[in-house]
Structure formats: C-alpha cells, structure tokens
Design an enzyme around this catalytic site. Structure first.
Site, mmCIF file in Angstrom:
data_model
loop_
_atom_site.group_PDB
_atom_site.id
_atom_site.type_symbol
_atom_site.label_atom_id
_atom_site.label_comp_id
_atom_site.label_asym_id
_atom_site.label_seq_id
_atom_site.Cartn_x
_atom_site.Cartn_y
_atom_site.Cartn_z
ATOM 1 N N GLY A 1 0.762 -1.253 0.000
ATOM 2 C CA GLY A 1 0.000 0.000 0.000
ATOM 3 C C GLY A 1 0.788 1.297 0.000
ATOM 4 O O GLY A 1 0.315 2.305 -0.500
ATOM 5 N N ASP B 1 0.860 3.374 4.646
ATOM 6 C CA ASP B 1 -0.245 4.059 3.969
ATOM 7 C C ASP B 1 -1.312 4.539 4.962
ATOM 8 O O ASP B 1 -1.624 5.715 5.035
ATOM 9 C CB ASP B 1 -0.847 3.194 2.851
ATOM 10 N N GLY C 1 -3.932 -0.328 14.324
ATOM 11 C CA GLY C 1 -2.599 -0.096 14.863
ATOM 12 C C GLY C 1 -1.784 -1.373 15.053
ATOM 13 O O GLY C 1 -0.597 -1.316 15.335
ATOM 14 N N LYS D 1 -6.820 6.585 10.701
ATOM 15 C CA LYS D 1 -8.230 6.470 11.136
ATOM 16 C C LYS D 1 -8.207 6.299 12.647
ATOM 17 O O LYS D 1 -8.265 5.183 13.157
ATOM 18 C CB LYS D 1 -8.875 5.231 10.519
ATOM 19 N N PHE E 1 -13.521 3.312 4.273
ATOM 20 C CA PHE E 1 -12.546 2.449 3.611
ATOM 21 C C PHE E 1 -12.078 3.152 2.352
ATOM 22 O O PHE E 1 -12.878 3.544 1.503
ATOM 23 C CB PHE E 1 -13.155 1.085 3.275
ATOM 24 N N ASP F 1 -5.492 -0.394 -1.872
ATOM 25 C CA ASP F 1 -6.398 -1.273 -2.620
ATOM 26 C C ASP F 1 -7.612 -1.749 -1.824
ATOM 27 O O ASP F 1 -7.629 -1.703 -0.597
ATOM 28 C CB ASP F 1 -5.652 -2.539 -3.025
ATOM 29 N N ARG G 1 -5.222 0.447 -6.997
ATOM 30 C CA ARG G 1 -3.943 0.994 -6.528
ATOM 31 C C ARG G 1 -3.390 2.059 -7.473
ATOM 32 O O ARG G 1 -2.644 2.930 -7.067
ATOM 33 C CB ARG G 1 -2.893 -0.119 -6.416
HETATM 34 P P1 IMP Z 1 -4.063 -2.061 11.086
HETATM 35 O O1 IMP Z 1 -3.131 -3.158 11.472
HETATM 36 O O2 IMP Z 1 -5.489 -2.367 11.480
HETATM 37 O O3 IMP Z 1 -3.629 -0.703 11.571
HETATM 38 O O4 IMP Z 1 -4.160 -2.074 9.532
HETATM 39 C C1 IMP Z 1 -3.360 -1.348 8.718
HETATM 40 C C2 IMP Z 1 -3.376 -1.923 7.320
HETATM 41 O O5 IMP Z 1 -4.707 -2.270 6.911
HETATM 42 C C3 IMP Z 1 -2.863 -0.910 6.355
HETATM 43 O O6 IMP Z 1 -1.487 -1.121 6.136
HETATM 44 C C4 IMP Z 1 -3.679 -1.169 5.128
HETATM 45 O O7 IMP Z 1 -2.995 -2.093 4.301
HETATM 46 C C5 IMP Z 1 -4.948 -1.830 5.605
HETATM 47 N N1 IMP Z 1 -6.053 -0.867 5.611
HETATM 48 C C6 IMP Z 1 -6.564 -0.229 6.682
HETATM 49 N N2 IMP Z 1 -7.541 0.616 6.311
HETATM 50 C C7 IMP Z 1 -7.631 0.516 4.973
HETATM 51 C C8 IMP Z 1 -8.459 1.160 3.976
HETATM 52 O O8 IMP Z 1 -9.308 2.022 4.259
HETATM 53 N N3 IMP Z 1 -8.238 0.787 2.684
HETATM 54 C C9 IMP Z 1 -7.316 -0.148 2.321
HETATM 55 N N4 IMP Z 1 -6.522 -0.753 3.200
HETATM 56 C C10 IMP Z 1 -6.688 -0.433 4.519
HETATM 57 MG MG MG Z 2 -3.703 -3.534 2.283
#
Ligand code: IMP
Ligand code: MG
Length: 177
Positions: A43, A99, A104, A130, A151, A158, A164
C-alpha cells in the site's frame, strides 16, 4: 461487475501538498543523520516514491511485506512478516512509511520487531490515520491526514488488489445488486 462505488476524498493537489510538507519536515529533522526508510508493501509504495523525490537529504530505502489474518476490510491482531528487510538497521535512524493506520496492530508489530535489531530510533510516517478505529496505542510521528472511519482506495491503496493505480484517494461504498 463493479462491487464498489468510489467517492472522491483527497485530490492529487492535496496529496502533493501533504507529501511536500512531510518531506520538508523529515528533511529538517534528519539532516546529518543516517536515515533508512522502511516501506510497508504494497500500500505505501506510491507514497514512498513521491516522498523520497521531495527529500533534500540522502536516505536508504528497504521494504517489508506484512500479512494479517482477517477479512479484507478488517485486520486481525495476528501479523506475520512475509518479506523481511535486507539492509542492516543497527545504530541507524529508521522511519517506517505506512499508507494507513487503522487498528494499529500492523505498526505495533513492525515497530517492536525492528527494535530488536537495535536501531538508534524507529519512527512512523503515515499518509492517513483512522484514529477512531485504534485498538492498540500507537501514534504516527509524521502524519499526512487524519480521516474518518471510511474504507479508502487509490494512490497505492487497494480493496481486493484493485484501484492501486488511481492518482487520487477515494472512499468506497458497496453496491448492492
Ligand atoms: P491495522 O493493522 O489495522 O492498523 O491495519 C493497517 C493496514 O490495513 C494498512 O497497512 C492497510 O494495508 C490496511 N487498511 C486499513 N484501512 C484501509 C483502507 O481504508 N483501505 C485499504 N486498506 C486499509
Ligand atoms: Mg492492504
């Protein structure tokens, strides 16, 4: 058949000014230091490539690929490395390029894992955040823009590997047939 409807969220011009601002801050903060940028695939690839073109300091780059079990739109707490870094980060300044921060979990895992290699510092630069969805305590040191709980796709990001290539960022809503 398209499954999602796209709605504009962040324009090319806004992305460009965000990237310039971040590159400027990073260039000032890391002047005279040995900085390694670690980009989380896939991403953040477009963000990294734009960001480094605006930096005014020399840097090295490397990539990691992480997978987290869970559904497409929600990551689980279980993160795994599927492609590790190849450069040595011991004693170096490390800046993770991500990205989006959502729960987290991904960043917390990577930050902890990179710290085991004893870098001098590990900080985080995220394009989007977010905050409302955070499950573990982690904050970006450099942030492009905080967004609502939507999202998003485009600019490297993606849904099911689609969109992308788009130069702008959109949020998606499902199309119910
Ligand atoms: P976390 O571990 O929940 O913080 O997820 C982070 C990862 O989830 C990011 O590196 C993205 O690849 C994916 N992700 C989170 N939100 C989105 C979104 O709105 N669109 C696409 N990918 C997302
Ligand atoms: Mg992703």
């Amino acid at each position: 058949m398209e499954k999602y409807q796209l709605h504009p969220l962040i324009s090319r011009e806004e992305i460009e000014s965000i990237v310039e601002r971040l590159a400027d801050q990073i260039s000032k903060d890391y002047r005279g230091k040995e900085l390694i940028l670690i980009c989380i695939l896939k991403g953040a690839f477009m963000f990294l490539s734009d960001l480094i073109r605006h930096l005014r300091i020399p840097v090295k780059i490397d990539f990691v690929r992480l997978s987290s079990y869970g559904s497409q739109m929600r990551s689980s707490g279980q993160v795994e490395i599927t492609k590790d870094i190849e450069v040595s980060i011991e004693g170096k300044e490390v800046l993770i390029i991500e990205d989006i921060i959502d729960s987290g979990h991904t960043l917390k895992f990577l930050k902890d894992r990179l710290s085991l290699s004893r870098p001098n510092s590990v900080k985080v630069c995220a394009l989007l955040d977010k905050k409302a969805r955070r499950e573990v305590s982690i904050e970006p040191d450099y942030l492009g823009k905080a967004i609502e709980d939507v999202f998003v796709v485009g600019y490297g990001i993606d849904v099911e590997e689609c969109y992308r290539h788009l130069p702008e960022i959109y949020y998606v809503t499902p199309i119910h047939p």
